[in-house]
Design a protein around this motif. Structure first.
Motif, short mmCIF file in Angstrom:
data_model
loop_
_atom_site.label_atom_id
_atom_site.label_comp_id
_atom_site.label_asym_id
_atom_site.label_seq_id
_atom_site.Cartn_x
_atom_site.Cartn_y
_atom_site.Cartn_z
N SER A 68 0.84 -1.20 0.00
CA SER A 68 0.00 0.00 0.00
C SER A 68 0.87 1.24 0.00
CB SER A 68 -0.94 0.02 1.21
OG SER A 68 -0.21 0.24 2.38
N THR A 78 -4.59 9.66 1.69
CA THR A 78 -5.01 8.73 0.65
C THR A 78 -4.22 7.44 0.82
OG1 THR A 78 -5.41 10.57 -0.84
CG2 THR A 78 -5.26 8.40 -1.83
N TYR A 80 -3.59 3.93 -0.92
CA TYR A 80 -3.72 3.25 -2.20
C TYR A 80 -3.34 1.79 -2.04
CZ TYR A 80 -2.86 2.14 -7.11
OH TYR A 80 -2.87 1.56 -8.36
N LYS A 85 -5.72 -1.97 -6.77
CA LYS A 85 -5.55 -0.69 -7.47
C LYS A 85 -6.63 0.33 -7.13
CE LYS A 85 -2.28 -2.63 -9.93
NZ LYS A 85 -1.27 -3.19 -9.08
N LYS A 86 -7.19 0.25 -5.94
CA LYS A 86 -8.19 1.22 -5.50
C LYS A 86 -7.64 2.00 -4.32
CE LYS A 86 -12.05 -0.92 -7.48
NZ LYS A 86 -13.44 -1.19 -7.43
N PHE A 87 -8.30 3.10 -3.96
CA PHE A 87 -7.80 3.92 -2.88
C PHE A 87 -8.92 4.35 -1.97
CE2 PHE A 87 -8.41 6.51 -6.62
CZ PHE A 87 -9.23 7.52 -6.17
#
Length: 97
Positions: A68, A78, A80, A85-87
Motif C-alpha cells: 500500500s 489517501t 492506495y 488498485k483502489k484507494f
C-alpha cells in the motif's frame, strides 16, 4: 459471547495478521476476514486503528510500503492498495487554535 471477548479476539487476529504478513500474505488476509466477520456477527465496530489496516474493497491486510501507498494531499490521507488498485480517502480535520 461478551463484547469484551469479541474486541479481544479482533485485536488478537489483527496482531496475528501483522506477524504473519511477511511470511504468508494469504493467511494475514484470512485473519482480517475473520476479524471483520466476528465484528459484523456480534455487531461490534472495529476500532479506527484497525479499520485503516485493511482495504475496504478487497479486504487485504495493508502494510505501508509493501502493498500500500500512503499520501497526504489537501487535507486528506489517501491510502492506495496495490493489490486491487483502489484507494481510500480519509479527511484530516484542521487543528483548532
Amino acid at each position: 459471547m461478551s463484547i469484551a471477548i469479541v474486541k479481544h479476539r479482533i485485536r488478537k487476529l489483527f496482531s496475528e495478521a501483522d506477524e504473519t504478513f511477511s511470511t504468508n500474505k494469504k493467511l494475514a488476509d484470512r485473519y482480517v476476514e475473520l476479524a471483520r466477520k466476528i465484528g459484523m456477527k456480534m455487531n461490534v465496530r472495529l476500532p479506527k486503528k484497525f479499520k485503516r489496516k485493511f482495504c475496504k474493497h478487497c479486504n487485504h491486510y495493508l502494510k505501508p510500503g509493501v502493498n500500500s501507498r500512503v499520501r497526504i494531499h489537501k487535507h486528506r490521507v489517501t491510502i492506495y492498495c496495490m493489490d486491487c488498485k483502489k484507494f481510500t480517502r480519509i479527511p484530516i480535520k484542521p487543528k483548532r487554535s
